[in-house]
Design a protein around this motif. Sequence first.
Motif, mmCIF file in Angstrom:
data_model
loop_
_atom_site.group_PDB
_atom_site.id
_atom_site.type_symbol
_atom_site.label_atom_id
_atom_site.label_comp_id
_atom_site.label_asym_id
_atom_site.label_seq_id
_atom_site.Cartn_x
_atom_site.Cartn_y
_atom_site.Cartn_z
ATOM 1 N N PHE A 117 0.814 -1.212 0.000
ATOM 2 C CA PHE A 117 0.000 0.000 0.000
ATOM 3 C C PHE A 117 0.854 1.271 0.000
ATOM 4 O O PHE A 117 0.399 2.324 0.439
ATOM 5 C CB PHE A 117 -0.991 0.015 1.173
ATOM 6 C CG PHE A 117 -1.906 -1.171 1.213
ATOM 7 C CD1 PHE A 117 -2.694 -1.499 0.116
ATOM 8 C CD2 PHE A 117 -1.952 -1.981 2.326
ATOM 9 C CE1 PHE A 117 -3.538 -2.599 0.138
ATOM 10 C CE2 PHE A 117 -2.794 -3.087 2.371
ATOM 11 C CZ PHE A 117 -3.588 -3.397 1.283
ATOM 12 N N TRP A 118 2.078 1.172 -0.494
ATOM 13 C CA TRP A 118 2.902 2.355 -0.727
ATOM 14 C C TRP A 118 2.904 2.655 -2.225
ATOM 15 O O TRP A 118 2.662 1.776 -3.049
ATOM 16 C CB TRP A 118 4.326 2.143 -0.234
ATOM 17 C CG TRP A 118 4.479 2.283 1.256
ATOM 18 C CD1 TRP A 118 3.570 1.946 2.211
ATOM 19 C CD2 TRP A 118 5.625 2.771 1.943
ATOM 20 N NE1 TRP A 118 4.072 2.196 3.456
ATOM 21 C CE2 TRP A 118 5.333 2.701 3.334
ATOM 22 C CE3 TRP A 118 6.867 3.261 1.545
ATOM 23 C CZ2 TRP A 118 6.247 3.108 4.313
ATOM 24 C CZ3 TRP A 118 7.779 3.658 2.517
ATOM 25 C CH2 TRP A 118 7.472 3.587 3.872
ATOM 26 N N LYS A 119 3.221 3.892 -2.567
ATOM 27 C CA LYS A 119 3.233 4.334 -3.959
ATOM 28 C C LYS A 119 4.579 4.966 -4.295
ATOM 29 O O LYS A 119 5.293 5.466 -3.416
ATOM 30 C CB LYS A 119 2.117 5.356 -4.200
ATOM 31 C CG LYS A 119 2.317 6.662 -3.423
ATOM 32 C CD LYS A 119 1.159 7.632 -3.622
ATOM 33 C CE LYS A 119 1.359 8.921 -2.806
ATOM 34 N NZ LYS A 119 0.220 9.857 -2.947
ATOM 35 N N ALA A 175 6.091 8.025 -5.341
ATOM 36 C CA ALA A 175 5.589 9.391 -5.254
ATOM 37 C C ALA A 175 6.417 10.385 -6.066
ATOM 38 O O ALA A 175 5.914 11.452 -6.422
ATOM 39 C CB ALA A 175 5.558 9.845 -3.791
ATOM 40 N N TYR A 233 9.300 6.638 -2.301
ATOM 41 C CA TYR A 233 8.065 5.914 -2.024
ATOM 42 C C TYR A 233 7.514 6.331 -0.664
ATOM 43 O O TYR A 233 8.273 6.505 0.297
ATOM 44 C CB TYR A 233 8.321 4.408 -1.997
ATOM 45 C CG TYR A 233 8.863 3.828 -3.277
ATOM 46 C CD1 TYR A 233 8.022 3.221 -4.202
ATOM 47 C CD2 TYR A 233 10.228 3.877 -3.564
ATOM 48 C CE1 TYR A 233 8.519 2.682 -5.379
ATOM 49 C CE2 TYR A 233 10.730 3.345 -4.737
ATOM 50 C CZ TYR A 233 9.875 2.742 -5.645
ATOM 51 O OH TYR A 233 10.376 2.210 -6.810
ATOM 52 N N PRO A 245 3.465 5.985 1.835
ATOM 53 C CA PRO A 245 2.119 5.391 1.860
ATOM 54 C C PRO A 245 1.199 6.066 0.854
ATOM 55 O O PRO A 245 1.288 7.279 0.625
ATOM 56 C CB PRO A 245 1.661 5.626 3.297
ATOM 57 C CG PRO A 245 2.936 5.661 4.080
ATOM 58 C CD PRO A 245 3.930 6.346 3.181
ATOM 59 N N GLU A 246 0.323 5.279 0.235
ATOM 60 C CA GLU A 246 -0.452 5.782 -0.898
ATOM 61 C C GLU A 246 -1.414 6.909 -0.536
ATOM 62 O O GLU A 246 -1.836 7.664 -1.401
ATOM 63 C CB GLU A 246 -1.220 4.646 -1.566
ATOM 64 C CG GLU A 246 -2.218 3.934 -0.688
ATOM 65 C CD GLU A 246 -2.866 2.759 -1.398
ATOM 66 O OE1 GLU A 246 -3.885 2.253 -0.894
ATOM 67 O OE2 GLU A 246 -2.361 2.345 -2.463
ATOM 68 N N ASP A 247 -1.788 7.048 0.746
ATOM 69 C CA ASP A 247 -2.714 8.114 1.133
ATOM 70 C C ASP A 247 -1.993 9.343 1.668
ATOM 71 O O ASP A 247 -2.626 10.221 2.255
ATOM 72 C CB ASP A 247 -3.713 7.600 2.176
ATOM 73 C CG ASP A 247 -3.027 7.096 3.436
ATOM 74 O OD1 ASP A 247 -1.787 6.910 3.418
ATOM 75 O OD2 ASP A 247 -3.723 6.890 4.457
ATOM 76 N N TRP A 304 4.591 13.647 4.561
ATOM 77 C CA TRP A 304 4.373 12.262 4.948
ATOM 78 C C TRP A 304 4.638 12.063 6.437
ATOM 79 O O TRP A 304 5.420 12.781 7.052
ATOM 80 C CB TRP A 304 5.248 11.336 4.110
ATOM 81 C CG TRP A 304 6.731 11.591 4.247
ATOM 82 C CD1 TRP A 304 7.495 12.391 3.446
ATOM 83 C CD2 TRP A 304 7.608 11.056 5.244
ATOM 84 N NE1 TRP A 304 8.800 12.396 3.883
ATOM 85 C CE2 TRP A 304 8.899 11.586 4.980
ATOM 86 C CE3 TRP A 304 7.448 10.197 6.313
ATOM 87 C CZ2 TRP A 304 10.010 11.266 5.769
ATOM 88 C CZ3 TRP A 304 8.541 9.875 7.103
ATOM 89 C CH2 TRP A 304 9.807 10.412 6.833
#
Length: 226
Positions: free
Chosen positions: A54-56, A58, A72, A74-76, A82
């Motif tokens: 659930f990481w992106k 970025a 990278y 977390p996706e939210d 962060w």
Amino acid sequence: MKAPTHLAIALSAALGVAACGAAAQDAPAPTPAAEAGAPFTVNGEQLALPIPKFWKLAWMEGAADADYVAEYIPEDEDINSWRGGYLQISRAAYPPADVLARLAEARVNISDMALAQHISTAARHCGGRHEAMRTQALTYNGIRLALGGGFCDQYGPAAPFGEGAYIAFVEGKDYMFRLHYGWRPRTPAERASYLPWRLAPAADAYFQDALKAATLCGGKDQPPCA
């Protein structure tokens, strides 16, 4: 975006050379990504390791066939603010052969030197108290690396309760790599927990396991990258 410290610049500072990379003067300038921050495909040797679920991706910066930085979170979350964690993978060419020869003659390891310089710089830029981890020279999957890190209890508006990081300089065949795994306490209570590094045991274990799983890929005589 939080401005990354480029690995090539860090190596230059650590080694006292004007530019990193044996081809710094002779090779044509690499083509940068079309849009700052946008993902792009990387060519050549890469350092592969598990990315947290659930990481992106970025942010990316650099060139597909030369130095680059990938970040990278977390996706939210947002790259500028962060809290749940941060991973940066950087790649840079080795210094010229004459510099490497001088290091070998002096029996100085390049990854150890780069790590020491990085930790010294982090301590100077900390607005409060910086606690440094014990540095280690490790080998996983045939890859030699220097591991260290620390915690700064006053890191500025982006991290009002401090910021910690594991830092690893990894020696590839064609390139040097740096891993930066960061964390930021969200509250004063979190800053007072899990001393001295303020890192929960589960998160600590995840990074250690990911480091042990790291492999080199994409280069000559290396497996293709997934």
